[in-house]
Design a protein around this motif. Structure first.
Motif, PDB file in Angstrom:
ATOM      1  N   GLY A   1      -6.342   1.737   1.730  1.00 49.52           N
ATOM      2  CA  GLY A   1      -5.416   2.500   0.899  1.00 49.52           C
ATOM      3  C   GLY A   1      -5.230   1.890  -0.478  1.00 49.52           C
ATOM      4  O   GLY A   1      -5.183   2.603  -1.490  1.00 49.52           O
ATOM      5  N   LEU A   2      -5.126   0.565  -0.542  1.00 51.56           N
ATOM      6  CA  LEU A   2      -4.975  -0.103  -1.829  1.00 51.56           C
ATOM      7  C   LEU A   2      -6.226   0.052  -2.686  1.00 51.56           C
ATOM      8  O   LEU A   2      -6.134   0.251  -3.906  1.00 51.56           O
ATOM      9  N   SER A   3      -7.392  -0.036  -2.058  1.00 57.68           N
ATOM     10  CA  SER A   3      -8.640   0.120  -2.807  1.00 57.68           C
ATOM     11  C   SER A   3      -8.748   1.525  -3.390  1.00 57.68           C
ATOM     12  O   SER A   3      -9.130   1.701  -4.558  1.00 57.68           O
TER      13      SER A   3
ATOM     14  N   CYS B   1      -3.455  -4.187   8.314  1.00 58.03           N
ATOM     15  CA  CYS B   1      -3.581  -4.845   7.013  1.00 58.03           C
ATOM     16  C   CYS B   1      -5.025  -4.887   6.525  1.00 58.03           C
ATOM     17  O   CYS B   1      -5.304  -4.589   5.364  1.00 58.03           O
TER      18      CYS B   1
ATOM     19  N   SER C   1      -4.386  -0.568   5.387  1.00 58.99           N
ATOM     20  CA  SER C   1      -3.715  -0.855   4.115  1.00 58.99           C
ATOM     21  C   SER C   1      -4.699  -1.270   3.026  1.00 58.99           C
ATOM     22  O   SER C   1      -4.561  -0.854   1.872  1.00 58.99           O
TER      23      SER C   1
ATOM     24  N   HIS D   1       0.819  -1.214   0.000  1.00 62.66           N
ATOM     25  CA  HIS D   1       0.000   0.000   0.000  1.00 62.66           C
ATOM     26  C   HIS D   1       0.852   1.263   0.000  1.00 62.66           C
ATOM     27  O   HIS D   1       0.358   2.344  -0.300  1.00 62.66           O
TER      28      HIS D   1
END
Length: 320
Positions: A230-232, A223, A227, A43
């Motif tokens: 954030g990744l999405s 996670c 994270s 991320h």
């Protein structure tokens, strides 16, 4: 849907903890290492793409080598801090992490503008404050495992001030949460569902942090919530599929893992394999996270109206 999953996971973990169905530490360390490697580190592995738009107009083609040099120098300074001044490094890293997590959380509701930074800081650090209050010895043992062997006394010396700060920040969060809950009682419709849904999420996390094993609760929050969210958001902003995103993040993620493992093995070797794994996870995270914190330090937080109770999700960028 992510918030719904996190709430359900919190209560399932709480039930398992209260029934004595705890995961053994060796297994949890392996699970945490895998989650950090495949979710936590990635991320922040797109920071170069975030930095490009800021640095390219000012530095031209030199932006990438200068950016990478700055990141490596900052990471090296963090590792040097763990070696030479572990107690101070622990304090600074925990405070910086609380601030960063707080910037990713919803804008406080019914809180004066001057107090919003404090409330964000307090809420963002719940994953730190709550275990320090209710699982103090467990957290202290983790910090002793992460720090060099000869620094146990220095780590213990900063634990009590951190615990006192944690009590204050926990109280600030509880007060802000109570304010939001009573404000929701005077609202109706979607706004009420938004505020109550956010309260449920925070209460679920607070209970998780206070009752469950610290490594387990950290894995779920860092996670599964911070994270993953954030990744999405990153995938939406870049307009890529999950596969395209994974491929683009893989090189820097692999490089970060390799450098972290090598550095800990050479500079901070531990006696047992589980201590080595704990050090690799948390020293690696701190070395990678500090450049990430500096790059995203001025990010504008989202508002609580981002919560959609129908979807049980916080949509970043929604209006306050």
């Amino acid at each position: 849907m992510l918030a719904a999953a996190v709430v359900i996971l919190c209560w399932a973990t709480l039930a398992a903890s209260l029934c004595g169905q705890a995961i053994t530490q060796p297994v949890m360390l392996i699970v945490l290492a895998l989650l950090v490697a495949f979710v936590g580190l990635p991320h922040g592995a797109a920071d170069h793409r975030f930095a490009r738009s800021r640095l390219l107009p000012r530095l031209g083609r030199a932006w990438l080598p200068l950016f990478l040099t700055g990141c490596l120098a900052t990471a090296a300074a963090v590792v040097a801090g763990w070696v030479s001044a572990p107690a101070a490094t622990i304090v600074l890293f925990l405070l910086a992490s609380a601030w960063h997590f707080g910037q990713e959380e919803p804008r406080p509701y019914s809180v004066s503008r001057i107090l919003r930074p404090l409330v964000r800081f307090a809420r963002g650090g719940l994953v730190i404050w709550t275990p320090l209050i209710f699982r103090h010895e467990e957290v202290l043992q983790i910090l002793r495992s992460v720090a060099p062997t000869n620094s146990a006394a220095a780590v213990a010396a900063v634990a009590d001030p951190l615990r006192l700060l944690s009590v204050v920040m926990f109280a600030v969060t509880a007060l802000a949460l109570a304010t939001q809950f009573f404000a929701a009682a005077s609202r109706s419709g979607q706004r009420r569902r938004v505020l109550l849904g956010d309260c449920l999420l925070v209460v679920s996390l607070m209970l998780l942090f206070g009752v469950a094993d610290t490594l387990v609760s950290f894995a779920i929050y860092f996670c599964g919530w911070h994270s993953a969210r954030g990744l999405s958001r990153l995938r939406r902003e870049l307009g890529e599929s999950w596969r395209q995103l994974a491929v683009s993040l893989a090189p820097l993620t692999a490089g970060a893992i390799a450098l972290t493992t090598l550095t800990v093995g050479l500079l901070l070797p531990a006696v047992t394999w589980d201590e080595t794994l704990v050090r690799t996870i948390f020293i690696g995270l701190s070395a990678v996270a500090v450049p990430h914190l500096l790059l995203h330090g001025v990010k504008v937080p989202v508002g609580p109206a981002g919560w959609s109770w129908r979807l049980l999700s916080l949509q970043t960028g929604s209006p306050a």
